[in-house]
Design an enzyme around this catalytic site. Sequence first.
Site: not given
Length: 782
Positions: A90, A348
Amino acid sequence: MPAVVNHTGRRQRWRTALLLLLAAGGLLLLADRLLPPPLAQFAEQRAAQVVVDADGRSLRAFADQRGIWRTPVAIDEVSPYYLQALLAYEDRRYYWHAGVDLLALIRAATQALSHGEIVSGGSTLSMQVARLIEDLPHSYGGKLLQIVRALQLELRLSKTEILQLYLQHAPFGGPVEGVEAAARSYLGKSAADLSRAEAALLVVLPQAPSRLRPDRHPERALAARNKVLTRMASMGVWSDFEVEQARIEGVVAQRLQSPQFAPLLARRLAAGSAEQRIVSSIDLDWQRTVEERVAAYMDRLPARSSAAVLAMEARTGLVRVYVGSARFGDPERLGHIDMVRAQRSPGSTLKPFVYGIALEMGLIHSESLLVDAPRSLRGYRPANFSGSYSGPVGAADALRLSLNVPAVDLLEQVGPATLAARLAHAGLKLRLPAGAEPNLSIVLGGAATNLEELVGAYRALAAAGLSVQPRLRPDQPLIERRLLSPGAAWIVREILQRDPFSAGSGSLFLPGRSTRLSWKTGTSYGFRDTWAVGVAGGLVLGVWIGRPDGTPMPGEYGAVTALPLLAQVLQSLPPVAHSVEQPSSVAQAEVCWPLGQAPDPDQPQLCQQRRQAWLLEQQLPATLPDPDLDRWQAARVRYWRDAVSGRRRNQSCLNDHTVAVEMARWPLRAQPWLSADQRRASTLPPLASDCSPDALAPSQLLVRGLSNGAVLRSAAGPGRPISLQLSSLGASGLVYWLLDGRLAGQTRGEEPFPLTLTEPAQHRLIAIAEDGRSRSLEFSVR
């Protein structure tokens, strides 16, 4: 003379040129100040929040206010392959120009003239960032303004800062911006881990984000990527061999989506934080494995059911796995509801803490004799989940089998308020209805808590009695609280150690593992919640399964629904080493039933059954007395016996043959379950006929309407039902009727009890009065 004039004119021209340059520079500076690049507004665009695991891997990203997925990333957090390809492809003179590459612009203009169209834009990274921060028209005027903005950026920012902006804001198609978000969304990995081929793909993608999206157009993306690879080889940045190896990789992109691991935890952490990058305690590998396990497991469960799973390191309290719902986003399963935090009945699962506190208080040791029989406690009548009763049972077995009556008996001794206060101090707060006080039902699920607090409390079994507030972030402080003493916690953990694949078999090992699992299950009233919580090595695990809307799941309960998933989760995770040494406060000793004391060599008849028990602080508490004080009887009885006749004597009739004898008696409520030998050994001889009556022997409960050993046949003929009308004699309160160990009904006083029998069988009927007296009858139906 003319030479002088010429020299003077030249100086004036230079002076004029300098003034014009200064004026132009001044105008440019003025214009720059009057029309600065919109960096301030650009900076206000917050990056999307991202929640990561403990190693920085993305769990879930949240879009910003514009619906964009953008993840903050630093230059040193990006693969060097990507940076090499980006700068080479680029803007190879990025670090040499001042924002505009004149050579690149001339080349682009020449190519446009010769081809009749734009072949390359000649834009530097600075110019591309200028277009990112401001919507500029794609025209010659727009290009000129883009150049001006690039120059302005170079005046204000360093090269590193400009490159940073590009890495975070470059468009990658759809709602994705920035290289980190693109790597996560398309490739499922961090930008730091990109290969050369993946780096080349992401470098070219911003040139035409929609046209080159690899999830939609893999062929176009492949061609564009290979173009970058060719450029990298021709420029000598990468060798021909490296480029050829990169070409072998195909373009395989996942469907564009934000990562969705531990989504409910991520939502929870993001909601309470302004940070852009939130580090959680989660291990992504563990999380992904468990989420897959849960998703597969849910296929066997009823519709609209969900699940929650927590896995926490015992030593650090760090939560490594957080599954808040079975399938996030599933509307039928209400997958948006976080069941880790939902308040539900724990069934429980609180029983281990009752037993641990009872150990500390010196009420029991691990083999104390408890009685599992019907009973009413101030109007509260607990019953076992199975509907049957076991009679005399050791404390360890009562906890392992999750028997309800013994747990309620112990809680009555410990005190419901004491249990609630201890749990609250440890971080487990029981939620009761408005205005309600802790009561006996809390040990059976008569209050609400959540999985997170429950797992934090169970950590006490792996950490010398210290509970912990589960830590969801590494920077969260470690908060520990004392729940049990080290000795009590160790004994309870030993009691609960069993193989979940063969519960009760005595095998303590999971197949293929050396880590032992201590676990407890729970089921709430009406099959609404199923639980399994356990400790294995250095892990504390918790599972909840149910329906978020609270509707029942008939037939689903802790041992068959939640426990298998807990075992599967444990098997799928790597072992976490964590040794828990037996505390010096714990010792093993032999005890005798029914007294619960050490054997007395001088009184061998007192020891009817021997057991090995864990003791805490050398305490050897005797068997708890029958809870109904109006019918209390001493467990150790001293009486006089006639050595000749064998009958019992008292002060009114002593003779020369009388000898003092001691006897151990079982609790009254245990009598129906005793063997003939046990009953004989704990029954007083009949009183001699010449003695005055005494109150030493309790009166027996009588049953009218059926005799022991009876054989019943239907008067209406074979196959027809038999109907009986039974009643108890001598009882004034409640009477419980058990047929073959299961509660068949209850009456009060001498009111009749109807019993219908339809099948030929051998039966045992037990009637137990509220004061502990009982009667057992055996009969058959033919």
